[in-house]
Design an enzyme around this catalytic site. Structure first.
Site, PDB file in Angstrom:
ATOM      1  N   HIS A   2      -3.395  13.486 -46.657  1.00 50.38           N
ATOM      2  CA  HIS A   2      -4.429  13.872 -45.473  1.00 50.38           C
ATOM      3  C   HIS A   2      -4.512  12.440 -44.148  1.00 50.38           C
ATOM      4  CE1 HIS A   2      -7.699  15.237 -43.154  1.00 50.38           C
ATOM      5  NE2 HIS A   2      -8.900  13.974 -42.987  1.00 50.38           N
ATOM      6  N   GLU A   3      -5.249  11.630 -45.297  1.00 50.58           N
ATOM      7  CA  GLU A   3      -4.866  10.155 -45.062  1.00 50.58           C
ATOM      8  C   GLU A   3      -3.678   9.665 -44.066  1.00 50.58           C
ATOM      9  OE1 GLU A   3      -7.713   9.548 -43.801  1.00 50.58           O
ATOM     10  OE2 GLU A   3      -9.079  10.072 -45.436  1.00 50.58           O
ATOM     11  N   GLY A  23     -15.186   9.384 -47.402  1.00 49.62           N
ATOM     12  CA  GLY A  23     -13.872  10.131 -48.662  1.00 49.62           C
ATOM     13  C   GLY A  23     -12.522   8.739 -48.361  1.00 49.62           C
ATOM     14  N   ALA A  24     -12.342   8.535 -47.464  1.00 54.22           N
ATOM     15  CA  ALA A  24     -11.507   7.274 -46.925  1.00 54.22           C
ATOM     16  C   ALA A  24     -10.786   7.509 -45.445  1.00 54.22           C
ATOM     17  CB  ALA A  24     -10.197   7.680 -47.401  1.00 54.22           C
ATOM     18  N   MET A  25     -10.820   6.744 -44.730  1.00 54.20           N
ATOM     19  CA  MET A  25      -9.801   6.253 -43.297  1.00 54.20           C
ATOM     20  C   MET A  25      -8.554   6.193 -43.223  1.00 54.20           C
ATOM     21  SD  MET A  25     -11.705   6.354 -40.607  1.00 54.20           S
ATOM     22  CE  MET A  25     -10.716   5.549 -38.969  1.00 54.20           C
ATOM     23  N   GLU A  26      -8.187   6.277 -42.041  1.00 56.58           N
ATOM     24  CA  GLU A  26      -7.079   6.493 -41.754  1.00 56.58           C
ATOM     25  C   GLU A  26      -6.329   5.261 -40.592  1.00 56.58           C
ATOM     26  OE1 GLU A  26      -8.819   8.704 -40.711  1.00 56.58           O
ATOM     27  OE2 GLU A  26      -8.683   9.387 -38.373  1.00 56.58           O
TER      28      GLU A  26
HETATM   29  N1  PHE Z   1     -11.274  10.164 -40.445  1.00 58.75           N
HETATM   30  C1  PHE Z   1     -12.024  10.373 -41.826  1.00 58.75           C
HETATM   31  C2  PHE Z   1     -11.158  11.155 -42.542  1.00 58.75           C
HETATM   32  O1  PHE Z   1     -10.788  12.159 -42.790  1.00 58.75           O
HETATM   33  C3  PHE Z   1     -13.607  10.637 -41.794  1.00 58.75           C
HETATM   34  C4  PHE Z   1     -14.013   8.991 -41.231  1.00 58.75           C
HETATM   35  C5  PHE Z   1     -15.144   8.959 -40.830  1.00 58.75           C
HETATM   36  C6  PHE Z   1     -13.655   8.787 -42.699  1.00 58.75           C
HETATM   37  C7  PHE Z   1     -15.849   8.079 -40.510  1.00 58.75           C
HETATM   38  C8  PHE Z   1     -15.031   7.341 -41.987  1.00 58.75           C
HETATM   39  C9  PHE Z   1     -15.564   7.400 -40.763  1.00 58.75           C
HETATM   40  O2  PHE Z   1      -9.916  11.392 -42.508  1.00 58.75           O
HETATM   41 ZN    ZN Z   2      -9.306  12.824 -41.477  1.00 62.91          ZN
END
Ligand code: PHE
Ligand code: ZN
Length: 882
Positions: free
Chosen positions: A303-304, A267-270
C-alpha cells in the site's frame, strides 16, 4: 493542542493558494528538547490567484525565533506570529525568499504529529497537517515544492540521518557532530516530508527496475531487530515488480527507505522515498508474528509503496479528495494481494471488513460520503468509508468498463496528471474519456453517504421458459442528507441451473446487461431472460460487484444450491453467510422473547457439503465455517440491538456446527495438524487457518477433550500462529487452563512489546463480566503505556471495538470507562483519543437502557474541558441528528 479554530472547512470554499512555494531548504539541528529548524522558502504569487494578497502561513504550537525576507530581517510591525499562524500583511509583489527559524521540542511531542521521538529515535509524521508543527508553511496539498534537507546531530547518539529523496552530502562537524544533506527532486506537498534520526540498524537489498535502473532498498529498525525484516523486504520487492507489471509504474529515485518505529498513530506513512511504519507492520518472524501479521505486513508495505504513484506523483488538490489517493491505493493493494494469494479468499476477507466496519459506520451518526463536503478535523476522515468504500468505488469503475478500458483509464490518469494535485472529477474523467461513457450519475457514489439496499426478486415461468428479475434500489437518509438520488449499481449475475452451470443470458427489459453485469441505475427495473429451460437459481452481486445490502427471495434450498454449485466462489461463501444470518437474526428474536432457538439443518447440510468438497482451498473452507461478526449481525438488525442476545445466538450456531459436524472437523484438524516447517505463504497459512477454525469449533462446548486439545496445541506449537490460536480459543473458556496459558504466554514473551500486545488484546476481548476489571487492572501493568498507541489500541481499543458484550455492558460501566480514557488521552494524543471515541458510532441502534447509558457517556465527553478538535468533532457528530 489544537482546538476548534477557523472551522468547519468546506469543499465548496476551495480556492487556489494566493502564494506558491517552489523550493524549500531546511536546516535542522536535532536536539532532544530544542531542535532548531531553519527554513528558506522560495515564494512567488500564484498566477492562478487574484493578484496581490497578504501571506498567511499555518503553524501549530510554534514559536518563531527569527524571520527575514531576501536576507533582510523583518521589523516586528511587518508580521504577526502566533503559535497557529504567521501573517505578513504586505509581502513583496513578486517572488522572494522567506527565511524562518523556529525551535521545537520533539521530546515533549506526545501527539506524535510533526517531529517527535519514539524510543529515542527522531521521526516525523506530517499527514495531514503535521508539517506546520515543524515550521510555518502553506500546509495544503496543492502547494508542492522541491525539498533539500540538511540534518545535523550528535554523531554518537544519532548516527543515522535520513530525509526524502537522494543523499547528496555527508560530513563531520566540530563538537562530535555530523550532518547529512538529502535532496528530493520531485515536487511534493508538505504532508509527504519526512526526516528520521537515530541509532538504527539497517537491512540492505536492491531492486532493478523495468528500465534497468538499480535502486537501493533499505529497512531501518531498532538495533537487534534486523533479523525480523526479511518478509517486509521480500514484500517490498514483490510490490515494486507488481506495480511495473500490473500498472506499468516504475520507481523514480535511487533509494527507497522504510523506517520502523514503535510509536505511531496509524499503520504507516508513504513519505516520498522514506516510508515510516508502525513497527508492527514491518517486524515478523515465525515465532513472533501470526499468519495474519504476515499478511498485513505484505499488504501495508505494498500500500505505502503504491502511493508513490497514487498519492505522491499525483497527489490530492485538497483533503476532501483524500479518497483519490486512499481509495485508489487500497484498491491497488487489494489487487496485489489477490494476485499474490487467493483472489476469492481476499475478496471474502475484504467484504467481511467492509461489512463489519464500513457498513456499520455508514449506518450510524458518523456516516459520511466517500468524498466528504465538510469537516471540522481532517484527522477524523481516515475512515473505513474513505479507504474501503473508496476502493469499492474504484472497483465498480473497473467492473463497468472491463479490465482493458480500466487500464487505459489508469494510464491516461498517470499521463495527464503526473506531478499535479488532482481531484476526483479529474480521475473519473479519464475513464469517461477512454470509454466514451457518462459518469455523471456514477459520481453519486462519491457524494451520497449510506449503503444502498437492493432487492432482487426472481420468478420463473415454465410455460414461456422465461425468468423475470425485478430489481429495486433505495438509500436511507444519513446525517445532512435527507433526500437521496438513485445510484448506478453494477450487479454481476448468473442463473445457475440444476447442474450448477450458468444459463446463457438473453435479456430484454429496461436494464443494460454488459458482460454478465446488469447495471441498475433507476429506482426499479425488470429484466426478462428468455430460453431458460429449467427453473434456475439467481446468483447476483457476484464477487460483491457493488457495496450494497442485498435482499432476495432466495429460499433455503436455493442458498444451499448456490453454496454447493455457484461458479462464483464469493457467492458460494455468501450463500452460507446469508443462510447463517437469517438463522442468527431469527434466534436473536427468539432468545429475547424467552423462546428456544431454532436449528436449521439446511445450513448444516450446506456446510457438510463444503467440508466434503476436496476441490476447495482450505482458507476458503475456514471462511465458510465462520459466521458473520457480532457487529455485522447488529447492523443487520438495525435497531433495539441487544449485544448479549447476539452473542448468545452466535454461540448457539457455533455449538450447533460443532455438534453436527464434529467428526468432519476432527478429521480436518488432524489432517492439517501434521508438522511441517513453518512458511508464511498463503497456502500454508490457509491450512493453518482451517485447522485452527476446526480446533476452535471442537472446543466450543467447553468439554474436557476439546479444551485439552487446545492446550496441547498452545504448548507444543512451533510458531506464533498456532500458539496464539490456542490461546485465543482458551480465552473464551472459563477454565483453569486459561489462566495457566495466559501466565505462560506472558512469561515467554514479556520482553517483546508487539507480542505483549497480543496478550493484552486477547484479555480485553474476553466476553465475561470480569473483563472490565481486568482491563482496568492491566492499565497499571508495567507492560502497558498510555503514551504508546499500539498498547492503547491493543488494550482499550480492543475492549471498546472488539468486545461487544462487555463494552456494551447493560450497566453502562463499559461506556464510562472508555469515556474516561478518551478524556485522559484527549490532552496527550487527540488523534488516538478521537479514534477510540468512534467506538460509540452505533449507540443509537442499541436497546433503550444501553442507549441511555451511552448517551450519558458521550455527553460527558462532549462537555469535557480543553477538548481537542479531534474528540469534540466525533462527540458532537455522534450526538447530532437522531
Ligand atoms: N496515508 C497513510 C496511509 O494510508 C495513513 C496515515 C494518515 C498515516 C495520517 C499517518 C497519518 O497509507
Ligand atoms: Zn494510504
Amino acid at each position: 493542542m489544537r482546538t476548534d479554530h477557523a472551522r468547519p472547512v468546506r469543499l465548496a470554499d476551495y480556492r487556489p493558494s494566493d502564494w506558491l512555494i517552489d523550493k524549500v531548504d531546511l536546516d535542522i539541528a536535532l536536539h532532544p528538547s530544542a531542535t532548531k529548524v531553519r527554513a528558506r522558502l522560495s515564494m512567488r504569487p500564484n498566477p492562478a490567484a487574484d493578484g496581490p494578497a497578504p501571506l498567511r502561513l499555518d503553524g501549530d504550537e510554534l514559536s518563531l525565533s527569527s524571520i527575514s525576507i531576501d536576507g533582510a530581517s523583518l521589523p516586528s510591525e511587518a508580521y504577526a506570529a502566533t503559535p497557529d499562524n504567521l501573517t505578513i500583511a504586505q509581502p513583496p509583489h513578486g517572488a522572494f525568499q522567506l527565511e524562518l527559524e523556529t525551535t521545537i521540542n520533539p521530546s515533549a511531542n506526545t501527539q506524535l504529529m510533526g517531529l517527535y521521538r519514539s524510543n529515542g529515535t527522531y521521526c516525523t509524521q506530517c499527514e495531514a497537517e503535521g508539517f506546520r508543527r515543524i515550521t510555518y508553511f502553506l500546509d495544503r496539498p496543492d502547494v508542492m515544492a522541491v525539498y533539500t534537507t540538511r540534518i545535523e546531530a550528535d554523531r554518537a547518539d544519532v548516527p543515522v540521518l535520513l530525509a526524502n529523496g537522494n543523499l547528496v552530502e555527508t560530513g563531520t562537524l566540530p563538537g562530535e557532530k555530523h550532518f547529512a544533506v538529502w535532496h528530493d527532486p520531485h515536487p511534493k506537498p508538505a504532508y509527504l516530508f519526512a526526516l528520521v534520526g537515530g541509532n538504527l540498524g539497517c537491512v540492505d537489498d536492491s531492486f532493478t527496475t523495468m528500465s534497468g535502473r538499480k535502486v537501493a532498498l533499505k529497512i531501518y529498525v531498532e538495533r537487534g531487530k534486523e533479523d525480523r525484516c526479511a518478509y517486509a523486504m521480500d514484500s517490498l520487492k514483490r510490490s515494486l515488480r507488481w506495480d511495473e507489471e500490473a500498472f506499468g509504474r516504475e520507481y523514480d529515485l535511487d533509494i527507497f527507505m522504510i523506517v520502523a518505529v514503535s510509536d505511531f498513530n496509524m499503520g504507516a506513512m508513504e513519505n516520498k522515498g522514506l516510508n515510516v511504519f508502525n513497527d508492527k507492520y514491518v517486524l515478523a518472524s515465525s515465532d513472533t508474528a501470526t499468519d495474519g501479521d504476515f499478511a498485513s505486513i505484505e499488504a501495508i508495505i505494498a500500500h505505502e509503496y503504491f502511493h508513490n504513484w497514487t498519492g505522491n506523483r499525483i497527489t490530492c488538490r485538497d483533503w476532501f479528495q483524500l479518497c483519490l489517493k486512499e481509495g485508489l491505493t487500497v484498491f491497488r493493494d487489494q489487487e496485489f494481494t489477490s494476485d499474490q494469494r487467493s483472489r476469492p479468499v481476499k475478496r471474502i476477507s475484504d467484504v467481511r471488513l467492509l461489512r463489519g466496519h464500513q457498513f456499520v459506520e455508514d449506518a450510524g451518526p458518523l456516516a459520511h460520503p466517500v468524498r466528504p463536503e465538510i469537516y471540522h478535523e481532517i484527522n477524523n476522515f481516515y475512515t473505513a468509508t474513505v479507504y474501503e468504500k473508496g476502493a469499492e468505488v474504484v472497483r465498480m469503475i473497473k467492473t463497468l468498463l472491463g479490465s482493458d478500458a480500466f487500464r487505459k483509464g489508469m494510464d491516461l490518469y498517470f499521463e495527464r496528471h503526473d506531478g499535479e494535485a488532482a481531484t476526483i472529477e479529474q480521475f473519473v474523467q479519464c475513464f469517461a474519456d477512454v470509454s466514451g461513457k457518462d459518469f455523471t450519475q456514477f459520481m453519486r457514489w462519491y457524494s451520497q453517504a449510506g449503503t444502498p439496499e437492493v432487492t432482487a426478486n426472481g420468478k420463473y415461468d415454465a410455460a414461456t421458459k422465461t425468468y423475470r428479475l425485478d430489481l429495486t434500489q433505495s438509500l436511507a437518509p444519513t446525517p445532512g442528507q435527507k433526500i437521496k438520488e438513485p445510484m448506478v449499481i453494477p450487479l454481476a449475475l448468473g442463473l445457475v441451473g440444476r447442474d450448477g452451470k450458468d444459463a446463457t443470458l438473453h435479456a430484454k427489459g429496461n436494464t443494460r446487461i454488459e458482460h454478465g453485469v446488469a447495471i441498475l441505475s433507476s429506482p426499479s427495473a425488470s429484466i426478462e431472460f428468455s430460453g431458460i429451460s429449467e427453473e434456475p437459481v439467481l446468483s447476483i452481486n457476484r464477487a460483491f460487484s457493488a457495496p450494497i445490502r442485498l435482499v432476495t427471495n432466495l429460499s433455503a434450498a436455493d442458498l444451499q444450491h448456490l453454496a454447493a454449485h455457484d461458479s462464483d466462489p464469493f457467492n458460494r461463501w455468501q450463500a452460507l453467510q446469508t443462510f447463517a444470518l437469517r438463522i442468527l437474526i431469527a434466534n436473536v428474536t427468539a432468545l429475547r422473547a424467552g423462546k428456544n432457538t431454532n436449528s436449521d439443518n439446511g445450513l448444516m447440510d450446506a456446510l457438510a457439503a463444503i467440508l466434503a468438497d476436496k476441490t476447495l482451498e482450505p482458507a476458503f473452507v475456514a471462511q465458510a465455517l465462520t459466521p458473520p461478526s457480532e457487529a455485522d449481525i447488529a447492523r443487520e438488525i438495525g435497531s433495539d440491538v441487544d449485544p448479549d442476545a447476539i452473542f448468545a445466538a452466535r454461540g448457539h450456531l457455533r455449538r450447533k456446527i460443532s455438534e453436527c459436524l464434529g467428526a468432519e472437523l476432527l478429521a480436518l484438524y488432524e489432517r492439517f495438524a501434521v508438522r511441517e516447517p513453518y512458511s508464511p505463504d498463503s497456502v500454508s497459512a490457509g491450512r493453518r487457518a482451517l485447522k485452527n477454525v476446526c480446533l476452535d469449533l471442537l472446543a466450543v462446548n467447553g468439554q474436557a477433550d476439546g479444551i485439552a486439545r487446545v492446550f496441547e496445541q498452545y504448548k507444543s506449537a512451533d510458531n506464533m500462529t498456532d500458539r496464539l490460536a490456542g490461546l485465543a480459543t482458551l480465552s473464551f473458556h472459563d477454565k483453569p487452563l486459561r489462566g495457566t496459558a495466559f501466565e505462560d504466554f506472558y512469561q515467554r514473551y514479556s520482553s517483546d512489546p508487539l507480542i505483549v500486545d497480543k496478550w493484552l488484546m486477547l484479555q480485553a476481548a474476553i466476553p465475561d463480566p470480569i473483563t472490565l476489571d481486568r482491563v482496568v487492572a492491566l492499565t497499571a501493568h508495567p507492560a502497558f503505556a498510555v503514551t504508546n498507541p499500539n498498547r492503547v489500541r491493543s488494550l482499550i481499543g480492543t475492549f471498546a471495538q472488539g468486545n461487544p458484550t462487555q463494552f456494551n455492558r447493560a450497566d453502562g460501566a463499559g461506556y464510562e470507562f472508555v469515556a474516561d480514557y478518551v478524556l485522559k488521552l484527549n490532552g496527550t494524543n487527540p488523534q488516538v483519543a478521537a479514534r477510540l471515541m468512534t467506538a460509540f458510532k452505533s449507540w443509537r441502534a442499541l436497546e433503550s437502557t444501553r442507549q441511555a447509558h451511552a448517551e450519558k457517556a458521550i455527553r460527558r465527553v462532549a462537555a469535557g474541558e480543553n477538548l481537542s478538535a479531534d474528540v469534540k468533532d466525533i462527540a458532537e457528530r455522534a450526538l447530532a441528528g437522531g
